[in-house]
Every structure is written in C-alpha cells, then in structure tokens.
Design an enzyme around this catalytic site. Sequence first.
Site, PDB file in Angstrom:
ATOM      1  N   GLY A   1       2.079   5.086  13.317  1.00  0.00           N
ATOM      2  CA  GLY A   1       2.593   4.058  13.704  1.00  0.00           C
ATOM      3  C   GLY A   1       2.316   3.453  15.119  1.00  0.00           C
ATOM      4  O   GLY A   1       2.170   2.550  15.230  1.00  0.00           O
TER       5      GLY A   1
ATOM      6  N   GLY B   1       6.695   5.567   8.178  1.00  0.00           N
ATOM      7  CA  GLY B   1       5.559   6.885   8.210  1.00  0.00           C
ATOM      8  C   GLY B   1       5.682   7.574   9.457  1.00  0.00           C
ATOM      9  O   GLY B   1       6.695   7.627  10.352  1.00  0.00           O
TER      10      GLY B   1
ATOM     11  N   GLN C   1       0.701  19.969   4.133  1.00  0.00           N
ATOM     12  CA  GLN C   1       2.107  20.259   4.549  1.00  0.00           C
ATOM     13  C   GLN C   1       2.164  21.598   4.645  1.00  0.00           C
ATOM     14  O   GLN C   1       3.027  21.922   5.526  1.00  0.00           O
ATOM     15  CB  GLN C   1       2.941  19.243   3.894  1.00  0.00           C
TER      16      GLN C   1
ATOM     17  N   CYS D   1      12.904  11.962   7.044  1.00  0.00           N
ATOM     18  CA  CYS D   1      12.918  11.642   8.141  1.00  0.00           C
ATOM     19  C   CYS D   1      14.176  11.817   9.064  1.00  0.00           C
ATOM     20  O   CYS D   1      14.424  11.975  10.063  1.00  0.00           O
ATOM     21  CB  CYS D   1      12.727   9.944   8.198  1.00  0.00           C
TER      22      CYS D   1
ATOM     23  N   GLU E   1       8.447  16.966  14.908  1.00  0.00           N
ATOM     24  CA  GLU E   1       8.745  16.990  13.715  1.00  0.00           C
ATOM     25  C   GLU E   1       8.094  18.066  12.408  1.00  0.00           C
ATOM     26  O   GLU E   1       6.778  17.778  12.418  1.00  0.00           O
ATOM     27  CB  GLU E   1       8.794  15.364  13.314  1.00  0.00           C
TER      28      GLU E   1
ATOM     29  N   LYS F   1       0.956  -1.312  -0.100  1.00  0.00           N
ATOM     30  CA  LYS F   1      -0.001  -0.059   0.065  1.00  0.00           C
ATOM     31  C   LYS F   1       0.982   0.970   0.066  1.00  0.00           C
ATOM     32  O   LYS F   1       1.455   1.611   0.951  1.00  0.00           O
ATOM     33  CB  LYS F   1      -0.968   0.100   1.439  1.00  0.00           C
TER      34      LYS F   1
ATOM     35  N   GLU G   1       9.025   2.321  11.175  1.00  0.00           N
ATOM     36  CA  GLU G   1      10.075   3.211  10.970  1.00  0.00           C
ATOM     37  C   GLU G   1       9.486   4.730  10.859  1.00  0.00           C
ATOM     38  O   GLU G   1       8.927   4.867   9.956  1.00  0.00           O
ATOM     39  CB  GLU G   1      11.017   3.054   9.602  1.00  0.00           C
TER      40      GLU G   1
HETATM   41  P1  NAD Z   1       1.836   8.894   7.150  1.00  0.00           P
HETATM   42  O1  NAD Z   1       2.137   7.976   8.385  1.00  0.00           O
HETATM   43  O2  NAD Z   1       0.799   9.770   6.955  1.00  0.00           O
HETATM   44  O3  NAD Z   1       1.647   7.883   6.136  1.00  0.00           O
HETATM   45  C1  NAD Z   1       2.474   6.701   5.828  1.00  0.00           C
HETATM   46  C2  NAD Z   1       1.617   5.588   5.024  1.00  0.00           C
HETATM   47  O4  NAD Z   1       0.603   5.117   6.024  1.00  0.00           O
HETATM   48  C3  NAD Z   1       0.913   6.024   3.779  1.00  0.00           C
HETATM   49  O5  NAD Z   1       0.949   5.294   2.820  1.00  0.00           O
HETATM   50  C4  NAD Z   1      -0.467   6.267   4.427  1.00  0.00           C
HETATM   51  O6  NAD Z   1      -1.630   6.085   3.704  1.00  0.00           O
HETATM   52  C5  NAD Z   1      -0.516   5.207   5.374  1.00  0.00           C
HETATM   53  N1  NAD Z   1      -1.624   5.311   6.625  1.00  0.00           N
HETATM   54  C6  NAD Z   1      -1.980   6.489   7.074  1.00  0.00           C
HETATM   55  N2  NAD Z   1      -2.752   5.937   8.145  1.00  0.00           N
HETATM   56  C7  NAD Z   1      -2.926   4.809   8.380  1.00  0.00           C
HETATM   57  C8  NAD Z   1      -3.552   3.949   9.135  1.00  0.00           C
HETATM   58  N3  NAD Z   1      -4.334   4.287  10.346  1.00  0.00           N
HETATM   59  N4  NAD Z   1      -3.272   2.440   9.086  1.00  0.00           N
HETATM   60  C9  NAD Z   1      -2.518   2.027   7.984  1.00  0.00           C
HETATM   61  N5  NAD Z   1      -1.841   2.691   7.166  1.00  0.00           N
HETATM   62  C10 NAD Z   1      -2.016   4.309   7.428  1.00  0.00           C
HETATM   63  O7  NAD Z   1       3.280   9.395   6.889  1.00  0.00           O
HETATM   64  P2  NAD Z   1       3.562  10.372   5.694  1.00  0.00           P
HETATM   65  O8  NAD Z   1       3.236  11.714   6.089  1.00  0.00           O
HETATM   66  O9  NAD Z   1       3.270   9.465   4.301  1.00  0.00           O
HETATM   67  O10 NAD Z   1       5.057  10.441   5.801  1.00  0.00           O
HETATM   68  C11 NAD Z   1       5.903  11.237   6.562  1.00  0.00           C
HETATM   69  C12 NAD Z   1       6.391  10.544   7.654  1.00  0.00           C
HETATM   70  O11 NAD Z   1       7.231   9.432   7.638  1.00  0.00           O
HETATM   71  C13 NAD Z   1       7.224  11.489   8.663  1.00  0.00           C
HETATM   72  O12 NAD Z   1       7.048  11.455   9.971  1.00  0.00           O
HETATM   73  C14 NAD Z   1       8.610  10.943   8.515  1.00  0.00           C
HETATM   74  O13 NAD Z   1       9.530  11.117   9.480  1.00  0.00           O
HETATM   75  C15 NAD Z   1       8.331   9.395   8.532  1.00  0.00           C
HETATM   76  N6  NAD Z   1       9.379   8.878   7.933  1.00  0.00           N
HETATM   77  C16 NAD Z   1      10.186   8.007   8.203  1.00  0.00           C
HETATM   78  C17 NAD Z   1      11.425   7.177   7.921  1.00  0.00           C
HETATM   79  C18 NAD Z   1      12.085   6.332   8.670  1.00  0.00           C
HETATM   80  O14 NAD Z   1      12.567   5.420   8.084  1.00  0.00           O
HETATM   81  N7  NAD Z   1      12.178   6.319   9.985  1.00  0.00           N
HETATM   82  C19 NAD Z   1      11.584   7.506   6.606  1.00  0.00           C
HETATM   83  C20 NAD Z   1      10.849   8.089   5.846  1.00  0.00           C
HETATM   84  C21 NAD Z   1       9.627   8.878   6.405  1.00  0.00           C
END
Ligand code: NAD
Length: 501
Positions: free
Chosen positions: A237, A232, A335, A288, A389, A180, A254
């Site tokens: 998470g 994400g 954003q 991130c 963040e 996904k 992550e």
């Molecule tokens: P997000 O958590 O909004 O979304 C990430 C993914 O999760 C998307 O595909 C989204 O559709 C899905 N999602 C959203 N809600 C969900 C739920 N309740 N259940 C299951 N899936 C769901 O994050 P984002 O805005 O896409 O990305 C930015 C974030 O990602 C930042 O916080 C960044 O730090 C983090 N990030 C972390 C790393 C790492 O490796 N530590 C790397 C890149 C980004």
Amino acid sequence: MIGQRQPVQTGNLIGGERHEAASGRTFESRNPAHRSEVIGEFPQSSAADVDAAVAAAQRALAGWRATPWPRRGEIVLAAAQIMERSKEELAALMTREMGKVLTEARGDVQEAIDMGKFIAGEGRRAFGETVPSELRNKWAMTMRQPLGVVGCITPWNFPIAIPSWKIFPAVMAGNTVVFKPAEDTPACALRFVEILEEAGLPSGVVNVVFGDHEAGDAVVRHRGTVAIFFTGGAETGRLIAATCGQMLKKVSLELGGKNGIVVLDDADLELAVEGALWGAFGTAGQRCTASSRLIVSAGVLAQFTEDLVARTSALRIGDGLDDAVDVGPVINEMQLARIHGYTEIGAQEGADLLIGGEVARAGDLADGFFYTPTVFGGVAPTMRIAQEEIFGPTTAIIPVGSVDEAIAAANSTQFGLSLSIYTNDLRVAFRAINDLESGIVYVNAPTIGAEIQLPFGGTKNTGNGHREAGGRVLDEFSEPKSIYIDYSGRLQRAQIDTDAT
Ligand code: NAD
C-alpha cells in the site's frame, strides 16, 4: 466455465477476448490443501498487457458512461443472481484454490451476492443534491460522474468478495475497469468476471490482467488509470500510495490489521471464548480483521485461557472440502514459513506457547500448507507478536488489570481496522465504542463479521481514510459535478452582489 476438477487454461480478458501474455509467460494456481493439484494456468502479465487492457477500457468508457444508471444496475443485479445460482460451484472452487473451509467460502460468495444486490439498487438511487443558491433566480445542484478507467488490485483471502466490493460499485458508477487479481486466486477472479460477461456487461468494461506485482505495478503507473482501488498488505500500500502521490492519482487503500478482542471480568465467558476461537482461527486467521490479540482482564484470565486452549485443541485441521474440518490450509509456502517465523519470534520474546506452533504434517496434511492453531499466553502489548500482522492461525493473550489498561492495549498498534469488547456493563461498552481507535467496533462479538451495508475500512495505517461498502460507497467511485443554472437573465456575481431583486 471451470469444471469441478479440470485445470482451467485462460488468457487475460481484454475487450471481451482472451489474450496470452505478450511475453508468453504463464503461472500456475495450485490447491493449498493438495499442492499436487493444479487449479489452472494463467498468463504472467507485464506492462504490455496492461497497456492493452487500459486501451480496451478507454474504448469502452464512452458507451458505458452513457448507459443509463438503471440499466447498469440491472446488469449488476443479473450478475448477483447468477452468483446466487452458482453459489455451490463458486464456493467449491474457492475452497480448492484458496483453502478456506466450504462454509466460509459460501459466506465469501454470499458477501458478493449481497454487494451486487445492494449496489444494483443504486441504479435508481444514485442521488445528487439540489442546494439553494445565494442568488435569486439561480439553481444549484450536483450530479455524479464516473472517474474514468480505474485499476482494481485485490488480495487472495476473499477471492470473490473483495473484487465484488470494488468492481460492482466501480461499474455501477459508469467507470471501466482494469482488474489485477491476486496471483494465488486467479481462477476465482476469472469466474467472477465470466459471470459479469454472462450478465450482459459489455466487452471492455471490465478487463482482467493476471499476474503478480509486476502487473499490479503497471496498472498503478499507467497514465490511463485515473484511480486505484487496492486491498492488500501495508508495505504494498505504501509503494502504491507513493506512486499515486507522484502522479496525483486518486488511491483508496484497504490494508492490514492487528485486531483485538477485549474480555472484561463481567463478560459472558463462554460467548467470549467462542468469539475468540472464531475470530482467531476462522479462515485460518487469514482475514484482515482476524482476532490476533486477546486482551483479557485479570479476573477471568485463568478460566478464559484454559477454555480457549481446550477448544483450540479440539479444532480439526484439513482440506476445507471436508465438512468435518474447522481450519483449512494457509495460502502458500511463504506464508507458512512466515507464520512459523512468528512462533519462533514469540518464543524468543518470552511469550508462553500454550498450544500449536507447528507445521502440521501428519498423513495427507504433508501435501498441503497446514499450521496448527496457535495460542500464546503472557504476551506484552509491545511484543512483535502483539504488534505485527501474522496473517495466520496465531493469537496472543495479553493480560490486563483494568478497563483503562485494556483500552490502551487495544489501541497500541499501528493499525486500526477492527476492535471488540466483551462486557455486560452498558457504560463501559459505550465508553469503549467511543475510545477504541478503529474503523469497526464490535460489542459482544469478535472482530470479524462485517456486513456490506455498513462502511468497511480502518484508521491509522490500515488505510488512507477511504471506506468501502456502506451507503456512501458511490462517493468513492464517482465524482460530484456542481452545476449552477442562472435564469435571471443578467450577470449575478456570487459573494459580491447583495440581494438585489
Ligand atoms: P499483497 O499486498 O502482497 O498483494 C495484494 C495485491 O497487490 C496482489 O494482487 C498483488 O499481486 C498486488 N501487488 C503486490 N505488489 C504490488 C505492487 N508493488 N504494485 C501493485 N500491486 C502489487 O497482499 P496479500 O498477501 O495478497 O494480502 C494480504 C494482505 O491484505 C494482508 O496484509 C491483509 O491484512 C490485507 N487485507 C486487507 C483488507 C482490508 O480491507 N483492510 C482485506 C483483506 C486483506
């Protein structure tokens, strides 16, 4: 194949076929630099679509897990080679869909190529262990087994690299996948999976369901997915971890970061300023690992600040396809508003806005989501702009008076992804390596720039103790099976029988 400027129209990829969403709903992906440009239209999936994808992954599992490891490795290698040949096309698509400047988009694709080549080697190197038994005439060893059908849920900021970090090792280990991807970068995800198909991956081994949190949640909750690999935001998470906890499902998280660069009095200042600029404003701060805190010692504070502000003022904002541009757009309107919200919070908290702090609207920029690179000075480690963040081109200078204070400030957030220190004192550098509370530490380099042959991930609220990439990555995507072979011809009881001959 996605043509350079033609909007793509696709269904979900389930069992090798394209399917519309069961609901018939769709969503658009648009260029964040020119919001009038539609990149493509994708199915808005829900639980019914996830059901179909899991069923396809389950059907493909027996055949795929029986496929020899070296053969699986050849397919992963072929995918990496196709990506290598398609690098320019993929990078241009990524810049149009996600906004990062072309040089960085090429880097994103390169990371996936590196990961593919690295993982492909595991096809002939996925060792188990042979371990001595405590009993005579008994053999003990381990082998790796796939987990089963796994869910991979990814963010938009590394639209090809992050899927590759999960999907290459997942399929290498014999799992089948329900993928996904982020709703902001579906076209990149589609190309990634098309390349896997072209490389010879059998139908149903990787299935894609496009959509938003609803589809992601359905992947997490589905009884047929045995493990979830998620990158994400921290809040997402937490929700996913709670569900997986209830379901006793393996989950690898992550999450976010609030990474900091420490600059000490003896640092090479030019190098530190250059590193801070790249770490804070690369990918418009949407990494991130972005350097969103600059913890600067009193002796160099004035010079560092002056030089950083001067260099920031020279950064060119615009469409990342233009070679002259340093900082592309941010991903979407939400954003943009969030980033600006943090500028207001910083000002209210009493930090000094040194440069930036505005939505950029001049000329063509009005058609995209652009934010001026922003530097705050006089920031206290406890302020929200130093704790939360922001995920945009905003960084905060935190003045400190000693090495102890610098390390304490660096460690004073809930996150623990990446920290860095600029110093020429070997003793201080080694102390920092030991004392900085993060999964990744850099010396004399900014907080970004991970390489795939080392583990990637963080401590504290950056995750739940897992690591991606690196030499032990298969431990995350497979399970050990312990095997005992007793060829003594009689019952031998471990822990009970003494060393009878
Ligand atoms: P997000 O958590 O909004 O979304 C990430 C993914 O999760 C998307 O595909 C989204 O559709 C899905 N999602 C959203 N809600 C969900 C739920 N309740 N259940 C299951 N899936 C769901 O994050 P984002 O805005 O896409 O990305 C930015 C974030 O990602 C930042 O916080 C960044 O730090 C983090 N990030 C972390 C790393 C790492 O490796 N530590 C790397 C890149 C980004």
